[in-house]
Design a protein around this motif. Sequence first.
Motif, PDB file in Angstrom:
ATOM      1  N   GLU A 238     -52.736 -21.774  22.146  1.00  0.00           N
ATOM      2  CA  GLU A 238     -51.469 -21.047  22.069  1.00  0.00           C
ATOM      3  C   GLU A 238     -50.520 -21.399  23.208  1.00  0.00           C
ATOM      4  OE1 GLU A 238     -52.833 -16.788  23.959  1.00  0.00           O
ATOM      5  OE2 GLU A 238     -53.858 -17.563  22.185  1.00  0.00           O
TER       6      GLU A 238
ATOM      7  N   SER B 180     -61.660  -1.878  19.491  1.00  0.00           N
ATOM      8  CA  SER B 180     -60.965  -3.118  19.169  1.00  0.00           C
ATOM      9  C   SER B 180     -60.517  -3.782  20.458  1.00  0.00           C
ATOM     10  CB  SER B 180     -59.750  -2.841  18.274  1.00  0.00           C
ATOM     11  OG  SER B 180     -58.954  -3.990  18.148  1.00  0.00           O
ATOM     12  N   ARG B 181     -60.779  -5.071  20.572  1.00  0.00           N
ATOM     13  CA  ARG B 181     -60.364  -5.803  21.761  1.00  0.00           C
ATOM     14  C   ARG B 181     -58.850  -5.986  21.822  1.00  0.00           C
ATOM     15  NH1 ARG B 181     -64.398 -10.797  22.953  1.00  0.00           N
ATOM     16  NH2 ARG B 181     -66.379  -9.825  22.446  1.00  0.00           N
ATOM     17  N   SER B 182     -58.180  -5.884  20.687  1.00  0.00           N
ATOM     18  CA  SER B 182     -56.802  -6.327  20.584  1.00  0.00           C
ATOM     19  C   SER B 182     -55.763  -5.255  20.903  1.00  0.00           C
ATOM     20  CB  SER B 182     -56.537  -6.870  19.178  1.00  0.00           C
ATOM     21  OG  SER B 182     -56.768  -5.864  18.196  1.00  0.00           O
ATOM     22  N   SER B 183     -56.183  -4.069  21.346  1.00  0.00           N
ATOM     23  CA  SER B 183     -55.226  -3.022  21.696  1.00  0.00           C
ATOM     24  C   SER B 183     -55.696  -2.282  22.936  1.00  0.00           C
ATOM     25  CB  SER B 183     -55.073  -2.021  20.546  1.00  0.00           C
ATOM     26  OG  SER B 183     -56.245  -1.240  20.404  1.00  0.00           O
TER      27      SER B 183
ATOM     28  N   LYS C 135     -54.483 -10.127  30.705  1.00  0.00           N
ATOM     29  CA  LYS C 135     -54.451  -9.292  29.506  1.00  0.00           C
ATOM     30  C   LYS C 135     -54.245 -10.205  28.306  1.00  0.00           C
ATOM     31  CE  LYS C 135     -52.069  -5.230  27.608  1.00  0.00           C
ATOM     32  NZ  LYS C 135     -51.073  -4.175  27.894  1.00  0.00           N
ATOM     33  N   HIS C 136     -55.205 -10.195  27.393  1.00  0.00           N
ATOM     34  CA  HIS C 136     -55.187 -11.128  26.273  1.00  0.00           C
ATOM     35  C   HIS C 136     -55.836 -10.456  25.081  1.00  0.00           C
ATOM     36  CE1 HIS C 136     -56.501 -14.786  23.987  1.00  0.00           C
ATOM     37  NE2 HIS C 136     -55.301 -15.194  24.340  1.00  0.00           N
ATOM     38  N   LYS C 137     -55.645 -10.997  23.903  1.00  0.00           N
ATOM     39  CA  LYS C 137     -56.175 -10.373  22.696  1.00  0.00           C
ATOM     40  C   LYS C 137     -57.689 -10.207  22.720  1.00  0.00           C
ATOM     41  CE  LYS C 137     -56.160 -14.752  20.125  1.00  0.00           C
ATOM     42  NZ  LYS C 137     -55.589 -15.481  18.964  1.00  0.00           N
ATOM     43  N   GLU C 138     -58.403 -11.002  23.522  1.00  0.00           N
ATOM     44  CA  GLU C 138     -59.847 -10.847  23.630  1.00  0.00           C
ATOM     45  C   GLU C 138     -60.229  -9.685  24.555  1.00  0.00           C
ATOM     46  OE1 GLU C 138     -60.204 -14.353  27.020  1.00  0.00           O
ATOM     47  OE2 GLU C 138     -61.055 -14.678  25.026  1.00  0.00           O
TER      48      GLU C 138
ATOM     49  N   ASN D  83     -57.481  -6.717  25.638  1.00  0.00           N
ATOM     50  CA  ASN D  83     -56.056  -6.411  25.684  1.00  0.00           C
ATOM     51  C   ASN D  83     -55.743  -5.198  26.549  1.00  0.00           C
ATOM     52  OD1 ASN D  83     -53.368  -6.702  25.180  1.00  0.00           O
ATOM     53  ND2 ASN D  83     -53.503  -6.492  22.965  1.00  0.00           N
TER      54      ASN D  83
END
Length: 277
Positions: free
Chosen positions: A79, A226-229, A42-45, A47
Motif C-alpha cells: 500500500e 476486530s483488529r480493524s477498529s 496504527k494500522h488495520k492489523e 488499529n
Amino acid sequence: MVSRRITVVPRAGLCNRLWVVACAVKYSLAHPEADVEIYWEKHKECNAHFDELFEPIPMFLPKSVNRLERFRLRVGRKENLFIPTLIQKCTFDKVLRFRWWMDRNAFDDVIKNKENIYVEAYETFNSFYVDADLGTYFIPNNIIQRRIDSIVSQFEGKTVGIHVRRTDNKTAISMNPLSRYIAVMNKEIEKNPEVRFYLASDSVEVKEELSRLFGERIITTDLFLSRSSLQGMEDAVVDLFSLAHTDYIIGSNHSSYSVVAADLFNKELILLNDYIL
C-alpha cells in the motif's frame, strides 16, 4: 564506546506487538547508554495507538511508546509501494527485520559498531525475552480496566480460561477442533463439579454453542473483536486481560493470544492438544 540509537517498530497484531515492546524496554533498561525509541504504527492489523489502550510503561518513563507519524519509519507494504523500506536502507547503519526463526541471541553481535539501527519485529528480537511478567509492563487505561474488573468480578470459585481462536488463523482452526474443547471442558467438570469457564473467542458461533452446552458455567461477553477498529482493539484488550485473570488457561495451539494471556500474570497454560484426557 559506540553511541547507539535503536529505533524499534513492532508489527502484526496486538499480542505480537506486546512481546516486541517488552523486549525493547528490557533492552533499554539493561543498556542505559543506548537510546531506544519505540514507534507503534496504527494500522488495520492493529488499529489503535498504544496510548489509546495502555498507560505509559512505568519502568520506561520518562520515555514512552510513540505514535508512528513519520512515513520513513513505517513498515514497508504494497500500500505504500515499499518506499519506507528503501528510505530506511539509506537512513540507518543497520536495518533488521526480525522473524520467528532468527537467532535473537545474536542481536548484540549483529549491531556491534553500528550507531543508528532500525528494528522491525513481530517476535522478540534480543535475548531479553519476557515470558512471565508482561502485566507489569502493560497496564490498561482506566476505562478499559473498569470493564475488565466488571468481568473478573464474576469469577467465583475456580474459573478456568478457555481460548478458542477461529476467524483469522487457519492453522489454529485446523489444530484446535471444538469437539476437543468440549471433551476437555467435560474433563474439567469431572475433576471439579463447581468449575466455571471464562470463554475468550473471536467467534460468535463458538460462544453460542459452548453456552448452549455448558449453560451457566460459561462466562463470556459479546465483545466486538476486530483488529480493524479502535473499539475492536479495546475489546481485544478487555478479553485478553479477563482471560489472564482466570486460575489457569486452556489455550489454542498456534496462537500468540493464548501465550500472552498466560504470560501477563504468570498463569499456567495448557495448550489444547497437550491436555491429557
